[in-house]
Design an enzyme around this catalytic site. Structure first.
Site, short mmCIF file in Angstrom:
data_model
loop_
_atom_site.label_atom_id
_atom_site.label_comp_id
_atom_site.label_asym_id
_atom_site.label_seq_id
_atom_site.Cartn_x
_atom_site.Cartn_y
_atom_site.Cartn_z
NE ARG A 206 2.65 3.42 1.89
CZ ARG A 206 1.96 2.63 2.72
NH1 ARG A 206 2.02 2.83 4.02
NH2 ARG A 206 1.21 1.67 2.23
CG HIS A 314 7.93 3.51 -2.84
ND1 HIS A 314 7.22 3.96 -1.75
CD2 HIS A 314 7.19 2.52 -3.39
CE1 HIS A 314 6.09 3.29 -1.66
NE2 HIS A 314 6.05 2.40 -2.64
CG HIS A 340 0.16 -2.95 1.30
ND1 HIS A 340 1.14 -3.60 0.60
CD2 HIS A 340 0.31 -1.64 0.98
CE1 HIS A 340 1.86 -2.74 -0.08
NE2 HIS A 340 1.38 -1.55 0.13
#
Length: 377
Positions: A206, A314, A340
């Protein structure tokens, strides 16, 4: 004054009856209103006793505070897996409350928040005049989570957020770049930013993780990048460094060998000195600011590379995940690379590749049929 085994009912000077009982702490609790008959008072006591025994009783005096007051306290004290909300998440929740929830429902006492009011609020929020379905879904999920805690706190009996599917986002499909477009983007940015684009595309980091990356986090001998810190810029609070948004965000990601040389060159030419030096900084040596980077670096390079309108840095995460899935990455492997905790995103990328594979198989059958039809004529 009438008396039974649990609670009392007494006649008042007005002729009406008051029901009372003593709770576990020794405090005397009265019914919120009086009754026309003694039997009505006893029926109320029996109902309360049943609800107390089953754990479903709610103090009639509870839930007087407004949704606004309770929600603000909820954001301040909310814990996720034993940790306070990440600064960016808390900022997002406060913005959703301020802009979309409090104006319509904030002055309502918790105990008076009805499902019908929530339905009316959500209907307007998700309608043509609202901010869009995705924002409406996010705000609904936040309100539902707040009310779930209020139920757990015995402030309300049931959650008034009961609209099926309201919290599910139906996002528009994000653009999927081709390899040629990604390479064109790499070639279009200033040389200073070439390695950042490559690392974002091929590792899925990110922007907040890339902005916080330091030399000590890169091991180019083994070809890995360690993600231990992320940075966020908060309104009124400035720049904050901290751990990634979830425990799964702390990870070590393998770097594809073909970009190692670009990273080595970048460290020699552009990164701050020393083990703690930032890897990516601006021309004046300052850290990356997301908004500035988006407008001054990304936007002109994306236009020059011919990327679809509305593309974001992104989106490279999605591209990298799709490429990994295309080369056989499992759900667990995708979760690790992306940082995640949930398998949902990883499954989405794998599903996209399965659909693409099915489309390719169908195209091959079509081509075969056309070929057979041609040969038979």
């Amino acid at each position: 004054m009438g008396r039974r085994t649990w609670g009392t009912v007494r006649r008042l000077p007005s002729g009406r009856y008051q029901a009372r009982y003593t709770d576990h702490s020794g405090k005397q609790i009265s019914a919120p209103s009086t009754f026309a008959t003694k039997a009505d008072g006893y029926r109320w006591l029996a109902k309360v006793q049943t609800e107390l025994d089953s754990g479903r009783w709610i103090d009639p005096k509870a839930g007087k505070e407004t949704l606004k007051v309770y929600a603000e306290h909820w954001v301040e004290t909310r814990l996720v897996r034993g940790r306070p909300l990440a600064p960016r998440t808390a900022e997002l929740y406060r913005a959703q409350l301020k802009n979309h929830i409090v104006p319509a429902l904030g002055s309502t006492p918790l105990r008076q928040l009805e499902a019908s009011a929530v339905r009316a609020w959500y209907g307007k929020l998700s309608g043509p005049a609202g901010p869009g379905q995705v924002t409406a879904a996010k705000c609904y999920r936040l309100l539902r989570a707040i009310c779930t805690t209020a139920v757990d706190d015995n402030l309300i009996a049931r959650n008034p957020c009961s609209i099926r599917g309201a919290g599910q986002e139906r996002s528009t499909e994000r653009p999927m770049f081709t390899l040629a477009q990604v390479q064109a983007l790499v070639d279009a940015v200033e040389d200073r930013w070439r390695a950042l684009i490559l690392l974002a595309a091929w590792t899925g980091l990110r922007i907040g993780e890339l902005s916080a990356l330091r030399r000590e986090h890169l091991d180019l001998q083994t070809g890995t990048v360690s993600v231990t810190t992320a940075v966020v810029d908060l309104v009124g609070q400035g720049r904050l460094y901290g751990p990634p948004k979830s425990a799964a965000g702390r990870r070590s990601v393998a770097i594809p060998p073909h970009i190692i040389g670009d990273l080595e060159r970048h460290l020699r030419m552009y990164a701050q000195a020393g083990a703690h030096g930032l890897v990516f900084v601006g021309p004046k040596g300052g850290p990356i600011r997301n908004n500035n980077f988006a407008s001054r670096v990304w936007a002109p390079a994306a236009e020059a590379a011919g990327l679809p309108a509305g593309s974001h840095l992104h989106d490279l995460r999605g591209w990298g995940a799709t490429i990994a899935a295309r080369h056989g990455a499992t759900t667990k492997e995708l979760m690790h690379r992306l940082g995640h905790a949930s398998a949902a995103a990883a499954l989405r990328y794998q599903r996209a590749e399965q659909e693409r594979d099915a489309a390719l198989a169908a195209a091959m059958s079509t081509a075969l049929s056309q070929s057979e039809g041609t040969s038979s004529t």
